[in-house]
Design a protein around this motif. Structure first.
Motif, mmCIF file in Angstrom:
data_model
loop_
_atom_site.group_PDB
_atom_site.id
_atom_site.type_symbol
_atom_site.label_atom_id
_atom_site.label_comp_id
_atom_site.label_asym_id
_atom_site.label_seq_id
_atom_site.Cartn_x
_atom_site.Cartn_y
_atom_site.Cartn_z
ATOM 1 N N PRO A 29 0.828 -1.212 0.000
ATOM 2 C CA PRO A 29 0.000 0.000 0.000
ATOM 3 C C PRO A 29 0.862 1.262 0.000
ATOM 4 N N GLY A 30 0.390 2.278 -0.702
ATOM 5 C CA GLY A 30 1.152 3.507 -0.829
ATOM 6 C C GLY A 30 0.720 4.573 0.162
ATOM 7 N N SER A 31 1.533 5.623 0.241
ATOM 8 C CA SER A 31 1.219 6.810 1.034
ATOM 9 C C SER A 31 1.490 8.037 0.175
ATOM 10 N N LEU A 32 0.598 9.023 0.253
ATOM 11 C CA LEU A 32 0.700 10.234 -0.556
ATOM 12 C C LEU A 32 0.524 11.445 0.332
ATOM 13 N N LEU A 33 1.461 12.385 0.227
ATOM 14 C CA LEU A 33 1.388 13.653 0.935
ATOM 15 C C LEU A 33 1.486 14.780 -0.083
ATOM 16 N N ILE A 34 0.469 15.647 -0.118
ATOM 17 C CA ILE A 34 0.469 16.827 -0.978
ATOM 18 C C ILE A 34 0.316 18.032 -0.062
ATOM 19 N N GLU A 35 1.256 18.963 -0.117
ATOM 20 C CA GLU A 35 1.176 20.105 0.780
ATOM 21 C C GLU A 35 1.674 21.381 0.107
ATOM 22 N N ASP A 36 1.127 22.506 0.580
ATOM 23 C CA ASP A 36 1.571 23.844 0.149
ATOM 24 C C ASP A 36 1.478 24.004 -1.366
ATOM 25 N N SER A 37 0.426 23.478 -1.972
ATOM 26 C CA SER A 37 0.318 23.450 -3.428
ATOM 27 C C SER A 37 -1.028 24.009 -3.882
ATOM 28 N N SER A 38 -1.121 24.331 -5.174
ATOM 29 C CA SER A 38 -2.363 24.909 -5.687
ATOM 30 C C SER A 38 -2.720 24.315 -7.037
ATOM 31 N N PHE A 39 -4.034 24.271 -7.275
ATOM 32 C CA PHE A 39 -4.610 23.785 -8.526
ATOM 33 C C PHE A 39 -5.671 24.811 -8.941
ATOM 34 N N VAL A 40 -5.415 25.544 -10.007
ATOM 35 C CA VAL A 40 -6.315 26.618 -10.426
ATOM 36 C C VAL A 40 -6.529 26.517 -11.930
ATOM 37 N N ALA A 41 -7.786 26.562 -12.350
ATOM 38 C CA ALA A 41 -8.085 26.523 -13.788
ATOM 39 C C ALA A 41 -9.343 27.328 -14.088
ATOM 40 N N ASN A 42 -9.199 28.223 -15.028
ATOM 41 C CA ASN A 42 -10.303 28.996 -15.594
ATOM 42 C C ASN A 42 -9.813 29.420 -16.978
ATOM 43 N N TRP A 43 -9.972 28.531 -17.951
ATOM 44 C CA TRP A 43 -9.381 28.740 -19.270
ATOM 45 C C TRP A 43 -9.878 30.031 -19.910
ATOM 46 N N ARG A 44 -9.009 30.623 -20.680
ATOM 47 C CA ARG A 44 -9.343 31.887 -21.335
ATOM 48 C C ARG A 44 -10.510 31.718 -22.296
#
Length: 406
Positions: free
Chosen positions: A249-264
């Motif tokens: 089994p795996g472990s995943l840590l995502i921190e201090d990050s951003s995901f932003v999308a609003n296409w032109r």
């Protein structure tokens, strides 16, 4: 930095395994007190504050970290492509300080780690301070880098911009993975796709060797802006196919990050974004059985900001424990404003996410969508919950879909 945080993540895994050995629901008999665990070291202060972005426009959120990271890069040597690797060198490999601008022509990638005869590869493959972008007319460019049978794989201070057709990076890994201070801007399909495929699938041979130990994956201070725009395979910005198995089994840590999308420019269907994150079983692997694919998925201090999306902001499947902490969720003019748990496409086996927590999160209209185990006809019932919880903790049972504690 990443090595220390992988060690920290390993300690967390040990604690969560111990915690999950007892029932999620309260016991009728008060248990014996357990010794206090050793305190975790204080995390380094982050330059990014997701909650401070909650009232921003999408245009503001696109520029919170990316320009600053770009300005901090060290000097890079200009090249057309980073180059292919046909023979793996013993002891590992580092590529650094390169600025690849792929021109119009026949190059579908800037770099390719070839599969060759499958065997375990030792060492770590590092990219440090490497940029890959497509020239304006390089519409043939599919991937920044395409890699088969990658060992432990880490990208530090790397930038993937305008990879027109598909993904910034597309890596079939056999070990741990890491992204640290990386950016993915206007990648046509996905920013980063990690795809572990240890068995033959469709008409293809296996892409990588199986995991030899429980894998650990980390994303730190990395930022995805307007990805999946006008590409050939638009999907989630950050994709993990089989980041663990029932055996490992795996472990995943995502921190201090951003995901932003609003296409032109909106697509023909009116959408202006896809989704941020998917963690899912994938083809080319043994079926899941008895043990979830993931020990834990931890998402801390992250911003999710999507306008007119065509899917959930995040979709996570088959995890013992899921935590969102200090995160901001924004869905603008959105028809699927969900964090979805355990959508079953027939590959969850008998596994089911156990526990989901939200701590000190803000949500404009995004809700948790827990899908229950499929019934005899293959249908899944849904349990939806609000997740706006400033200063509070919400705990949910992944099997029943019920709120346990608020």
């Amino acid at each position: 930095m990443l090595e220390q945080q992988f060690a920290h993540l390993a300690r967390r895994v040990a604690r969560i395994e111990e915690a999950l050995a007892v029932p999620i629901l309260p016991q009728m008999v008060k248990p014996e007190p357990e010794p206090e665990p050793e305190p975790e070291p204080e995390p380094e202060p982050s330059a990014f504050n997701a909650l401070a972005c909650f009232d921003n426009t999408s245009a503001q959120n696109k520029n919170i970290r990316v320009p600053l990271l770009w300005a901090e890069r060290e000097a890079r040597s200009p090249v057309t492509t980073v180059g292919d690797i046909t023979q793996w060198p013993n002891g590992g490999l580092t590529k650094e300080n390169l600025d690849s601008v792929v021109p119009k022509g026949y190059a579908q990638w800037s770099s390719n780690l070839h599969r060759k005869q499958l065997a375990y590869r030792d060492g770590i493959y590092y990219w440090k301070n490497v940029s890959v972008r497509g020239a304006v007319d390089a519409r043939q460019l599919k991937w920044g880098t395409r890699e088969y049978n990658a060992p432990d794989r880490v990208f530090v201070d790397c930038d993937f911009t305008e990879i027109w057709q598909e993904h910034g990076l597309y890596v079939s890994n056999s070990g741990n993975t890491g992204l640290d201070r990386c950016t993915f801007v206007r990648c046509g399909s996905q920013g980063a796709q990690w795809a572990h495929r240890a068995e033959p699938y469709q008409q293809y041979d296996a892409d990588n060797m199986p995991y030899r130990q429980d894998p650990m994956h980390q994303v730190r201070d990395s930022h995805f802006v307007d990805c999946a725009y006008q590409g050939t395979r638009p999907s989630f910005n950050l994709t993990y196919f089989q980041p663990g198995t029932s055996e490992h089994p795996g472990s995943l840590l995502i921190e201090d990050s951003s995901f932003v999308a609003n296409w032109r420019i909106a697509r023909n269907d009116g959408c202006r974004s896809t989704g941020a994150l998917v963690v899912t079983p994938g083809q080319g692997n043994a079926p899941l059985l008895r043990q979830n694919m993931m020990r834990e998925v931890i998402v801390r201090n992250c911003l999710f900001d999507f306008t007119s999306g065509d899917r959930s902001l995040a979709s996570i499947r088959s995890a013992d424990y899921i935590l969102f902490e200090d995160c901001a969720f924004i869905a603008r003019d959105h028809k699927q404003p969900h964090i979805t748990i355990d959508k079953d496409y027939g590959n969850l086996g008998d596994t089911k996410t156990k526990l989901i927590e939200f701590r000190n999160c803000r949500s404009s209209s995004v809700v948790l969508n827990i899908l229950l185990a499929s019934d005899a006809s293959g249908q899944q019932r849904s349990r939806k919950h609000t997740i706006d919880c400033p200063g509070k903790t919400l705990r949910f049972d992944g099997e029943t879909g019920e709120l346990l504690e608020a």
